[in-house]
Write a protein that holds these residues in place. Structure first.
Motif, PDB file in Angstrom:
ATOM      1  N   THR A  30     -14.414  26.902  40.783  1.00  0.00           N
ATOM      2  CA  THR A  30     -15.792  26.853  40.316  1.00  0.00           C
ATOM      3  C   THR A  30     -15.795  27.120  38.827  1.00  0.00           C
ATOM      4  OG1 THR A  30     -16.157  29.191  40.804  1.00  0.00           O
ATOM      5  CG2 THR A  30     -16.764  27.612  42.520  1.00  0.00           C
ATOM      6  N   VAL A  60     -27.050  21.842  49.568  1.00  0.00           N
ATOM      7  CA  VAL A  60     -26.093  21.899  50.678  1.00  0.00           C
ATOM      8  C   VAL A  60     -26.431  23.072  51.598  1.00  0.00           C
ATOM      9  CG1 VAL A  60     -23.656  22.154  51.311  1.00  0.00           C
ATOM     10  CG2 VAL A  60     -24.283  20.764  49.334  1.00  0.00           C
ATOM     11  N   PHE A  61     -26.941  24.165  51.029  1.00  0.00           N
ATOM     12  CA  PHE A  61     -27.315  25.324  51.838  1.00  0.00           C
ATOM     13  C   PHE A  61     -28.345  24.958  52.905  1.00  0.00           C
ATOM     14  CE2 PHE A  61     -25.042  27.894  48.918  1.00  0.00           C
ATOM     15  CZ  PHE A  61     -24.846  29.111  49.536  1.00  0.00           C
ATOM     16  N   MET A  82     -23.892  30.777  53.602  1.00  0.00           N
ATOM     17  CA  MET A  82     -24.230  29.439  54.077  1.00  0.00           C
ATOM     18  C   MET A  82     -24.007  29.365  55.590  1.00  0.00           C
ATOM     19  SD  MET A  82     -22.638  25.714  53.043  1.00  0.00           S
ATOM     20  CE  MET A  82     -23.230  25.754  51.369  1.00  0.00           C
ATOM     21  N   LEU A 109     -18.936  23.321  41.609  1.00  0.00           N
ATOM     22  CA  LEU A 109     -17.717  23.338  42.410  1.00  0.00           C
ATOM     23  C   LEU A 109     -16.910  22.086  42.108  1.00  0.00           C
ATOM     24  CD1 LEU A 109     -16.063  24.527  44.845  1.00  0.00           C
ATOM     25  CD2 LEU A 109     -17.515  23.120  46.319  1.00  0.00           C
ATOM     26  N   MET A 119     -25.403  22.008  44.937  1.00  0.00           N
ATOM     27  CA  MET A 119     -24.915  23.007  45.890  1.00  0.00           C
ATOM     28  C   MET A 119     -26.078  23.703  46.578  1.00  0.00           C
ATOM     29  SD  MET A 119     -21.713  23.137  46.398  1.00  0.00           S
ATOM     30  CE  MET A 119     -21.844  24.627  47.353  1.00  0.00           C
ATOM     31  N   PHE A 171     -16.693  25.653  51.521  1.00  0.00           N
ATOM     32  CA  PHE A 171     -18.062  26.170  51.526  1.00  0.00           C
ATOM     33  C   PHE A 171     -18.162  27.480  52.305  1.00  0.00           C
ATOM     34  CE2 PHE A 171     -19.176  21.557  51.006  1.00  0.00           C
ATOM     35  CZ  PHE A 171     -19.578  21.683  49.689  1.00  0.00           C
ATOM     36  N   SER A 208     -15.479  21.648  54.194  1.00  0.00           N
ATOM     37  CA  SER A 208     -16.367  22.621  54.839  1.00  0.00           C
ATOM     38  C   SER A 208     -15.756  24.021  54.792  1.00  0.00           C
ATOM     39  CB  SER A 208     -16.710  22.199  56.266  1.00  0.00           C
ATOM     40  OG  SER A 208     -15.566  22.102  57.059  1.00  0.00           O
ATOM     41  N   ALA A 252     -22.370  23.672  56.354  1.00  0.00           N
ATOM     42  CA  ALA A 252     -21.093  23.390  55.684  1.00  0.00           C
ATOM     43  C   ALA A 252     -20.336  22.288  56.415  1.00  0.00           C
ATOM     44  CB  ALA A 252     -20.249  24.661  55.617  1.00  0.00           C
ATOM     45  N   GLU A 311     -16.274  30.284  50.155  1.00  0.00           N
ATOM     46  CA  GLU A 311     -16.868  30.626  48.865  1.00  0.00           C
ATOM     47  C   GLU A 311     -18.340  31.025  48.950  1.00  0.00           C
ATOM     48  OE1 GLU A 311     -15.406  30.907  45.774  1.00  0.00           O
ATOM     49  OE2 GLU A 311     -13.596  30.790  47.027  1.00  0.00           O
ATOM     50  N   PHE A 312     -19.026  30.552  49.976  1.00  0.00           N
ATOM     51  CA  PHE A 312     -20.452  30.822  50.103  1.00  0.00           C
ATOM     52  C   PHE A 312     -20.724  31.375  51.504  1.00  0.00           C
ATOM     53  CE2 PHE A 312     -19.675  27.081  47.432  1.00  0.00           C
ATOM     54  CZ  PHE A 312     -20.062  27.601  46.202  1.00  0.00           C
TER      55      PHE A 312
END
Length: 121
Positions: free
Chosen positions: A13, A94-95, A52, A18, A91, A45, A42, A57, A48-49
């Motif tokens: 990142t 995407v959440f 989420m 990303l 991003m 994601f 996936s 993802a 890193e998140f």
């Protein structure tokens, strides 16, 4: 979480978002599969998140992998490396991926060319 898609494939990142680098699939056909690429994306994601939803993802990873494969942006052969960039503004979408409509698109860059990823299911 094991995030392996072969030698030299990695992500990072930065202030723009990303970045994902997928090394060529030379001699490793399994790495070129939609399923392998989807799992890798996936997994990034989910690692890193952690806030989420895993299903968001997985759905986005699957649709992005399908776009990478379908647009001819990954194939067997040496020198077929791919650079994917997902800006922070994308991003955020995407959440909420599974809540979006199929006509809503998330812009991403594959090898400096923009594609719109939209929910397929």
């Amino acid at each position: 979480m094991n995030l392996s898609l072969g030698k030299d494939t990695h992500y990072w990142t930065d202030t723009n978002g990303l970045n994902i680098f997928i090394r060529s699939c030379y001699r490793e056909a399994e790495r070129c599969s939609r399923e392998s690429i989807s799992r890798f994306i996936s997994g990034i994601f989910m690692q890193e998140f952690p806030d989420m939803e895993p299903e968001n993802a997985r759905s986005f990873g699957n649709d992005l992998a399908e776009e990478i494969i379908g647009s001819g942006n990954i194939e067997m052969g040496d020198g077929k490396n791919r650079r994917i960039k997902i800006e922070w503004s994308s991003m955020a979408l995407v959440f909420l991926y599974n809540e979006t409509r199929s006509d809503e698109a998330i812009p991403i860059s594959i090898d400096d060319r923009y594609y719109n990823i939209s929910k397929k299911r």
